[in-house]
Design a protein around this motif. Structure first.
Motif, PDB file in Angstrom:
ATOM      1  N   ILE B  90     -18.052 -12.302   4.774  1.00 35.40           N
ATOM      2  CA  ILE B  90     -17.480 -13.559   3.912  1.00 35.40           C
ATOM      3  C   ILE B  90     -16.096 -13.448   4.762  1.00 35.40           C
ATOM      4  CG2 ILE B  90     -16.664 -15.038   2.615  1.00 35.40           C
ATOM      5  CD1 ILE B  90     -18.379 -13.685   0.376  1.00 35.40           C
ATOM      6  N   ALA B  91     -15.949 -14.068   6.415  1.00 35.42           N
ATOM      7  CA  ALA B  91     -15.059 -13.777   7.139  1.00 35.42           C
ATOM      8  C   ALA B  91     -13.755 -13.943   6.432  1.00 35.42           C
ATOM      9  CB  ALA B  91     -15.179 -14.491   8.533  1.00 35.42           C
ATOM     10  N   PRO B  92     -12.590 -13.236   6.389  1.00 36.58           N
ATOM     11  CA  PRO B  92     -12.888 -12.020   7.330  1.00 36.58           C
ATOM     12  C   PRO B  92     -13.160 -10.709   6.540  1.00 36.58           C
ATOM     13  CG  PRO B  92     -10.560 -12.262   6.666  1.00 36.58           C
ATOM     14  CD  PRO B  92     -11.291 -13.414   5.962  1.00 36.58           C
ATOM     15  N   MET B  93     -13.708 -10.834   5.184  1.00 38.32           N
ATOM     16  CA  MET B  93     -14.144 -10.079   4.286  1.00 38.32           C
ATOM     17  C   MET B  93     -15.338  -9.429   4.325  1.00 38.32           C
ATOM     18  SD  MET B  93     -12.243 -10.472   0.633  1.00 38.32           S
ATOM     19  CE  MET B  93     -13.628 -11.596   0.338  1.00 38.32           C
ATOM     20  N   ALA B  94     -15.513  -8.024   4.188  1.00 41.36           N
ATOM     21  CA  ALA B  94     -16.974  -7.335   4.012  1.00 41.36           C
ATOM     22  C   ALA B  94     -16.977  -7.197   2.400  1.00 41.36           C
ATOM     23  CB  ALA B  94     -17.299  -6.191   4.872  1.00 41.36           C
ATOM     24  N   LEU B  95     -18.271  -7.475   1.970  1.00 38.84           N
ATOM     25  CA  LEU B  95     -18.553  -6.762   0.675  1.00 38.84           C
ATOM     26  C   LEU B  95     -19.966  -5.965   0.679  1.00 38.84           C
ATOM     27  CD1 LEU B  95     -17.533 -10.149   0.767  1.00 38.84           C
ATOM     28  CD2 LEU B  95     -17.513  -9.730  -1.928  1.00 38.84           C
ATOM     29  N   ALA B  96     -19.984  -4.924  -0.409  1.00 37.24           N
ATOM     30  CA  ALA B  96     -21.084  -4.206  -0.624  1.00 37.24           C
ATOM     31  C   ALA B  96     -21.857  -4.847  -1.736  1.00 37.24           C
ATOM     32  CB  ALA B  96     -20.761  -2.840  -0.926  1.00 37.24           C
ATOM     33  N   ALA B  97     -23.024  -5.296  -1.426  1.00 38.25           N
ATOM     34  CA  ALA B  97     -23.918  -6.027  -2.340  1.00 38.25           C
ATOM     35  C   ALA B  97     -25.104  -5.337  -2.925  1.00 38.25           C
ATOM     36  CB  ALA B  97     -24.125  -7.217  -2.057  1.00 38.25           C
ATOM     37  N   SER B  98     -25.384  -5.530  -4.136  1.00 36.34           N
ATOM     38  CA  SER B  98     -26.967  -5.022  -4.295  1.00 36.34           C
ATOM     39  C   SER B  98     -27.592  -6.206  -5.035  1.00 36.34           C
ATOM     40  CB  SER B  98     -27.023  -3.837  -5.426  1.00 36.34           C
ATOM     41  OG  SER B  98     -26.177  -4.135  -6.694  1.00 36.34           O
ATOM     42  N   ASN B  99     -29.062  -6.381  -4.474  1.00 41.35           N
ATOM     43  CA  ASN B  99     -29.854  -7.552  -5.027  1.00 41.35           C
ATOM     44  C   ASN B  99     -31.080  -6.940  -5.835  1.00 41.35           C
ATOM     45  OD1 ASN B  99     -28.192  -9.812  -4.289  1.00 41.35           O
ATOM     46  ND2 ASN B  99     -28.675  -9.305  -2.276  1.00 41.35           N
ATOM     47  N   HIS B 100     -31.159  -6.954  -6.992  1.00 41.26           N
ATOM     48  CA  HIS B 100     -32.096  -6.120  -7.785  1.00 41.26           C
ATOM     49  C   HIS B 100     -33.386  -7.292  -8.103  1.00 41.26           C
ATOM     50  CE1 HIS B 100     -29.518  -2.721  -8.763  1.00 41.26           C
ATOM     51  NE2 HIS B 100     -28.877  -3.661  -8.136  1.00 41.26           N
ATOM     52  N   PHE B 101     -34.563  -6.663  -7.957  1.00 39.51           N
ATOM     53  CA  PHE B 101     -35.766  -7.710  -8.022  1.00 39.51           C
ATOM     54  C   PHE B 101     -36.842  -7.035  -8.994  1.00 39.51           C
ATOM     55  CE2 PHE B 101     -33.853  -8.727  -3.827  1.00 39.51           C
ATOM     56  CZ  PHE B 101     -34.013 -10.098  -3.716  1.00 39.51           C
TER      57      PHE B 101
END
Lengths: 137, 137
Positions: B90-101
């Motif tokens: 999400i310019a200019p940021m970077a995020l660490a994400a987890s999507n669980h299914f």
């Protein structure tokens, strides 16, 4: 003991191990394979037993190891997987955390942990109670 | 299609729906029960279909809806559950994400999402490439 009670007990054991600096106990709570992952606050994703367990060893061994208290644990279980959502208090911060577990040979083992700071609301002092999880059921 | 391909496709569909502002499609990717949860960056835990889906509706309808790009998706699947770990830009940021299914009636449905900003390293400019997940296998 219900599945929810069991997963909440595993979650509590994780924070107890962290609080007392018991690395072997903390490492033993995680699944013993490479399909484990972790996202510490501000960190990139880490994947695999060596990287994840190594990160916890580094944190536990640090002279600046934070004191973490788990509040408002809420368990969701479906079959042999589940998670605990909670607030982590690291004074004066509050973090929103999720701890994900899989039941392996009858024991709930951690497979993923992620915690991230909760932004402070305008006008909120650090001494205010942390936000309560929003639950709509 | 392998299980990993299928869960990566579900993950990609989530970001495509978000990017195009397709609320109904995004809502339909989530499991249709109250055992879903979400932790947006800076937010407390939210639990339950109404609260989680409502939060995505609010974000999608906002005039400040961010443009999110998913990078480095990495899938871990075990039986009928799995997760995708990735970097969200999400310019200019970077995020660490987890999507669980969870696989429900043959379809991978989202049950938990969490993303948290990756702290910028000293000397790193916003234009630098985001950190790559650390993987040890």
């Amino acid at each position: 003991m219900t599945d929810k009670d069991a997963i909440l007990a595993a979650n509590a054991a994780f924070y107890t191990a962290f609080l007392s600096g018991a690395f072997d106990e903390l490492a033993g709570l995680w699944a013993d394979d490479n399909d484990i992952s972790c996202i510490h606050p501000g960190w990139p994703v880490i994947i695999g037993r060596a990287a994840v367990i190594g990160s916890w060893r580094d944190i536990l061994m640090s002279p600046h190891r934070p004191r973490i208290t788990c509040r408002e644990p809420y368990a969701i279980v479906s079959g042999d997987t589940g998670r605990v959502l909670c607030v982590e208090l690291i004074a004066p911060m509050a973090l929103a955390a999720s701890n994900h577990f899989r039941r392996i040979d009858g024991v709930w083992r951690m497979i993923h942990h992620q915690s991230s700071p909760i932004a402070q609301m305008a006008g909120q002092s650090p001494d205010d109670a942390p936000p309560t999880p929003r639950q709509v059921h």
